[in-house]
Motif scaffolding. Structure first.
Motif, short mmCIF file in Angstrom:
data_model
loop_
_atom_site.label_atom_id
_atom_site.label_comp_id
_atom_site.label_asym_id
_atom_site.label_seq_id
_atom_site.Cartn_x
_atom_site.Cartn_y
_atom_site.Cartn_z
N ASP A 120 30.34 48.99 9.89
CA ASP A 120 29.19 49.28 10.76
C ASP A 120 29.57 49.51 12.22
O ASP A 120 29.09 50.44 12.85
CB ASP A 120 28.15 48.16 10.66
CG ASP A 120 27.28 48.29 9.41
OD1 ASP A 120 27.45 49.28 8.67
OD2 ASP A 120 26.43 47.41 9.18
N SER B 233 23.55 48.16 9.90
CA SER B 233 22.56 47.11 10.14
C SER B 233 22.27 47.13 11.64
O SER B 233 23.20 47.10 12.45
CB SER B 233 23.11 45.75 9.73
OG SER B 233 23.12 45.67 8.32
N ARG C 75 31.01 34.11 5.60
CA ARG C 75 31.10 35.39 6.32
C ARG C 75 29.73 35.76 6.87
O ARG C 75 28.74 35.68 6.15
CB ARG C 75 31.61 36.49 5.40
CG ARG C 75 31.65 37.88 6.05
CD ARG C 75 30.37 38.67 5.86
NE ARG C 75 30.39 39.96 6.54
CZ ARG C 75 29.40 40.85 6.49
NH1 ARG C 75 28.32 40.59 5.79
NH2 ARG C 75 29.48 41.98 7.15
N ASN D 216 23.61 37.93 2.26
CA ASN D 216 23.17 39.33 2.18
C ASN D 216 21.93 39.43 1.30
O ASN D 216 21.65 38.51 0.53
CB ASN D 216 24.29 40.19 1.57
CG ASN D 216 24.93 41.10 2.60
OD1 ASN D 216 24.28 41.96 3.18
ND2 ASN D 216 26.21 40.89 2.84
N HIS E 87 22.69 43.90 -2.29
CA HIS E 87 24.13 43.95 -2.02
C HIS E 87 24.89 42.96 -2.91
O HIS E 87 25.98 43.26 -3.38
CB HIS E 87 24.43 43.57 -0.57
CG HIS E 87 24.23 44.69 0.40
ND1 HIS E 87 24.78 45.93 0.24
CD2 HIS E 87 23.57 44.73 1.58
CE1 HIS E 87 24.46 46.69 1.28
NE2 HIS E 87 23.71 45.99 2.10
C1 TK8 Z 1 26.56 47.87 5.11
C2 TK8 Z 1 26.12 46.65 5.91
C3 TK8 Z 1 25.45 45.63 5.06
C4 TK8 Z 1 25.12 44.36 5.83
C5 TK8 Z 1 26.31 43.45 6.03
O1 TK8 Z 1 27.36 48.62 5.94
O2 TK8 Z 1 27.26 43.83 6.71
O3 TK8 Z 1 26.29 42.32 5.53
O4 TK8 Z 1 24.10 43.67 5.15
O5 TK8 Z 1 24.24 46.23 4.63
O6 TK8 Z 1 25.22 47.05 6.93
#
Ligand code: TK8
Length: 325
Positions: free
Chosen positions: A71, A89, A168, A208, A212
């Protein structure tokens, strides 16, 4: 004569050929999620609709799975024009402007529906417009979802259970702080490193949305899932300003229409998938912990000083927009 006809023909071919190439506009999109995640499917929809509306003259190329960066790198790549669009995000933008912490503060929304209302309302609009200050064009929101905690140490039922758990988080100061308050050991890293970090035991857990946890197969390397619903995250759709300025008004309206259809389609998927994802995760053998209202309140209580801290850090006009919910 014969010769000049041939030259004329060749020139025409070249002209038509180059016009053809010039007429096509390619949008390079990068994102960090897996190809089975609803946000990726939303981009596919965006691509299809835009292709139709533009008669095949606008082509969308999608680079999923963090192939072209996580990201943070994706945002930088859009700012510098290496790629044209992305959907990280939105909390990650807090690294540039703290105001983007606001939607991802713990327990700030009652539920998913109220989060969506706020994002589609005045706060969402103001946050999209504010992206211009970061050399970005904010075009819309693609949902990420309500975050839940998974780990390998123990079932998490109270904040105390998180003591010493290496978890994490995204590279987001508010989330690192949140897990520190809970006594955990937060380790920020890019999404695409999470699976192998879990597998190798570098971290014990992560947090998450269910989508995911299922689509990125975290359930293969995790034993416990707590339905903590501690944070709501959204993906923000961003474009490079110079690239975007190259589109005509008509093309921009096609982009808007395509995005709207993509988001509607994604909303449909999210609603349909949540229960199935949870069932699949449970079937994979994870112990699922569902919190009572009081148990969830204990997590909320611990996070209150963090909210106060961010109320100080962020101009109050943003909280007024949030409170309009
Ligand atoms: C995907 C991320 C993901 C986010 C994370 O690139 O990093 O935990 O939830 O959706 O944006």
């Amino acid at each position: 004569m014969k010769y000049s006809v041939k030259v004329l023909f060749m020139t025409l071919t070249l002209l038509i050929g180059s016009n053809f190439v010039l007429a096509k506009k390619v949008i390079k999109v990068g994102h960090g999620a897996s190809e089975s995640y609803h946000m990726h499917k939303a981009w596919l929809k965006f691509s299809d609709v835009l292709k139709d509306l533009s008669n095949g003259n606008i082509v969308v190329e999608i680079f999923p799975n963090g192939q072209v960066g996580g990201d943070r790198e994706l945002i930088e790549s859009v700012q510098s024009g290496i790629i044209d669009m992305t959907s990280p995000s939105s909390d990650i933008l807090a690294g540039w402007d703290t105001v983007y912490s606001i939607t991802g503060l713990p327990f700030i929304f009652e539920d998913r529906a109220s989060a969506l209302r706020v994002l589609n309302g005045d706060l969402g609009k103001a946050l999209l417009e504010n992206a211009v200050n970061l050399e970005l064009v904010g075009l819309g929101w693609m949902e990420n979802g309500v975050r839940q905690i998974t780990n390998n140490k123990r079932a998490i039922r109270t904040p105390d259970d998180l003591k010493g758990v290496k978890i994490r988080t995204m590279q987001v100061a508010a989330h690192i702080e949140l897990f520190k308050l809970m006594g955990a050991n937060p380790t920020p890293m890019s999404f695409n490193e999470v699976y192998s970090a879990l597998q190798q035991g570098v971290i014990d857990g992560q947090e998450n949305p269910l989508g995911h946890i299922y689509q990125s197969r975290f359930y293969e390397v995790q034993n416990f899932l707590t339905m903590s619903e501690h944070v709501y995250t959204t993906h923000i759709v961003l474009a490079n300003p110079d690239f975007y300025a190259n589109f005509t008004d008509e093309e921009k309206s096609w982009i808007d229409q395509a995005l709207k259809q993509a988001v509607d389609y994604q909303q449909d998927l999210v609603t349909k998938e949540e229960d199935a994802d949870l069932a699949a995760i449970e079937k994979a053998g994870l112990t699922i912990t569902r919190l009572t209202i009081d148990e969830r309140k204990a997590f909320q209580q611990i996070s209150l000083p963090l909210i106060d801290q961010f109320r100080q850090k962020i101009d109050k006009k943003w909280f007024e927009l949030l409170d309009k919910k």
